[in-house]
Scaffold this motif. Structure first.
Motif, PDB file in Angstrom:
ATOM      1  N   HIS A   1      27.795 -37.909  32.120  1.00 16.38           N
ATOM      2  CA  HIS A   1      26.764 -36.980  31.629  1.00 16.38           C
ATOM      3  C   HIS A   1      25.434 -37.478  32.152  1.00 16.38           C
TER       4      HIS A   1
ATOM      5  N   ARG B   1      23.153 -28.915  29.636  1.00 22.68           N
ATOM      6  CA  ARG B   1      24.038 -30.062  29.423  1.00 22.68           C
ATOM      7  C   ARG B   1      24.755 -30.294  30.752  1.00 22.68           C
TER       8      ARG B   1
ATOM      9  N   ARG C   1      21.870 -25.744  26.777  1.00 21.74           N
ATOM     10  CA  ARG C   1      21.734 -26.437  25.494  1.00 21.74           C
ATOM     11  C   ARG C   1      21.084 -25.496  24.490  1.00 21.74           C
TER      12      ARG C   1
END
Ligand code: NAD
Length: 511
Positions: A113, A125, A467
């Motif tokens: 990530h 994200r 997000r």
């Protein structure tokens, strides 16, 4: 997985005594295509079960390798004519590597990530995954018939790929045993071995999704061209002409012993074997005397399970002819042979040989020999040794022998090779945390060496998701709007530009 109607077989011979070692199937292109199609089908589930489940299968396979080690070593010896001492390392080295990948793959392949590169990215994200190439083709040479496939198949299997191995036609039987083991533990059908000649190898290159090749530079180049045509990735582990540099401050006893092993392990038939030695003048005479004494003490022959000999046979008549040719060429150009220099007459054996008065006009100093010969050159100083060591198309590995590790490391950084062992030979091959790969004509890519050694079998996939609550539309979606365009470009400029004037430019101009 072979449905050829008429099965063509070829003979495998023990080069130490000429006796039959067995037979193998000469698989054609249709068998390759059919097998790859089946592997591709099975790979989907293999990828889905995840890295932990795959590790469980590999560790079961490790048990099988350990339980069958003696029999597997017999097979290695039968098809290569190597000594028990040289053959016995193949299974333990394979299981060591299997354990490395089974233990580390989960961490190396974990989802990432990443932090967005700019504050604008916080609206998304970010996820990067490692997804395997579905079918990896592994094409191998004859010098380490069991270990060569294992060098690469465990990483590929742990990555989630299915694997097809095409072993050398000279030594196919050990690889066939590897396939038998996979079937015996009733593992998912994601690993196959198809035997055959160069044509079979070509069919593998024409069908799989990634090619991992170990072998000669000539074949490697042809494979690179074929992979380029298909736009598929490949990794090549090719030939070498590894130099050893013996400095005046070296421990001469250790240097001589290490270079004897480094040059003569497996009758010199190893990609990273020492093929040329440069010795600083002050210790040259003592080194040569010690070297000759050590080589003279070696015992050569075929020993079955007895550990009675140090040096075994050459694997093929062609290889023996190359060695003979390099010796004849050197002799004709003025080299002196201090020891050995001949084939022994019975079986495919060539005497361990020490040559001096050699130079770079001779084939034994420039072409890969892949045999039990040690040409030694006297050099003025380390600088001359480095220059000569780098005077080669190859760049696989090198050894430096010195009493000063820091100086050894300094010299290592000046050598154009993929690995340097200081005061040792072969050490890099057994240290999987380091990459093993050749430079220049010795290869492209590398095996093991941490995450890179398994990620190379994967494609990275980038996944993004918004997000927070979903907006009705993103600022840059249609219809066009001066306000939204300016909002986005101003924020981007504010983040990237230097100095207030440039940061605020679009808004200030009010365009
Ligand atoms: P080779 O290149 O003749 O054959 C290697 C494999 O390629 C065999 O399985 C062969 O059947 C197959 N092949 C031949 N032509 C092909 C083609 N056109 N397409 C696809 N496959 C093809 O090599 P070899 O004589 O078996 O092995 C000796 C060489 O291997 C030496 O040069 C040695 O240095 C090198 N080697 C390198 C490493 C390394 O890790 N760098 C390790 C061991 C051996």
């Amino acid at each position: 997985m072979n449905s050829d109607k008429s099965v063509a077989l070829f003979d495998v011979v023990n080069p130490a005594d000429g006796r039959p070692a067995g037979q193998a199937i000469d698989h054609g292109a249709s068998a390759v295509a059919e097998t790859v199609a089946e592997l591709r089908r099975s790979q989907v589930e293999w990828e889905r079960i995840g890295v932990r489940a795959r590790a469980k299968w590999l560790l079961r396979y490790q048990d099988w390798l350990i339980d069958n080690a003696a029999r597997l070593t017999d097979t290695v010896q039968a098809e290569t004519g190597k000594t028990r001492f040289d053959a016995e390392i193949e299974v333990p080295a394979a299981i060591d590597l299997l354990k490395y990948w089974a233990s580390h793959a989960e961490r190396f392949l974990a989802d990432e990530h990443p932090t967005p590169h700019s504050p604008i990215g916080i609206t998304k994200r970010l996820l990067a995954t490692y997804r395997p190439h579905p079918v990896v083709g592994i094409i191998t040479p004859w010098n380490l018939p069991l270990l060569n496939p294992c060098f690469d198949m465990f990483a590929a299997l742990m990555a989630g790929s299915a694997v097809l191995v095409k072993p050398s036609e000279v030594t196919p039987l050990s690889a066939v045993e590897l396939a038998r083991g996979w079937t015996e533990i009733e593992a998912p059908p994601v690993f196959s071995v198809l035997t055959g000649h160069g044509e079979t190898g070509r069919a593998v290159v024409d069908t799989v999704d990634f090619v991992q090749f170990t072998g000669s530079t000539r074949t490697g180049r042809a494979i690179a061209v074929a992979c380029g045509e298909r736009l598929i990735p490949y990794s090549l582990e090719l030939g070498g002409k590894d130099p050893a540099i013996v400095l005046a401050d070296a421990n001469i006893e250790r240097a001589a012993a290490g270079i004897v092993y480094g040059a003569l392990f497996n009758s010199g038939q190893a990609c990273i074997s020492v093929e040329r030695v440069y010795v600083e003048a002050p210790v040259y005479d003592r080194f040569v005397t010690t070297l000759v004494d050590r080589v003279r003490a070696l015992r050569q022959g075929a020993d079955g399970r007895d550990f009675a000999f140090d040096i075994g046979a050459m694997a093929t008549g062609t290889q023996l002819d190359i060695v003979r040719g390099h010796i004849e060429d050197a002799r004709a150009k003025g080299a002196r042979i201090l020891l050995g220099g001949n084939a022994t007459g019975a079986g495919l054996f060539f005497e361990p040989t020490v040559l001096v008065d050699v130079d770079h006009s001779m084939r034994c100093l420039t072409e890969e020999t892949f045999g039990p010969i040690i040409p030694v050159i006297k050099v003025r100083d380390a600088a001359e040794a480095i220059r000569l060591a780098n005077d080669s198309d190859y760049g696989l590995s090198a050894t430096v022998w010195t009493g000063d590790r820091v100086r050894g490391e300094r010299i290592a950084r000046l050598l154009e090779v993929g690995a340097v062992n200081i005061n040792d030979a072969y050490a890099n091959l057994m240290n999987f945390a380091l990459p093993m790969g050749g430079w220049k004509s010795s290869g492209i890519g590398a095996r093991w060496g941490g995450a890179g050694g398994i990620r190379k079998y994967c494609r990275r996939q980038a996944i993004t998701a918004p997000r927070g609550p979903l907006l009705a539309r993103e600022p840059l979606w249609y219809p066009a709007s001066r306000f939204r365009s300016r909002l986005v470009t101003t924020v981007m400029r504010a983040v990237d530009a230097r100095g207030w004037r440039r940061v605020s430019l679009p808004l200030r101009r009010g365009r």
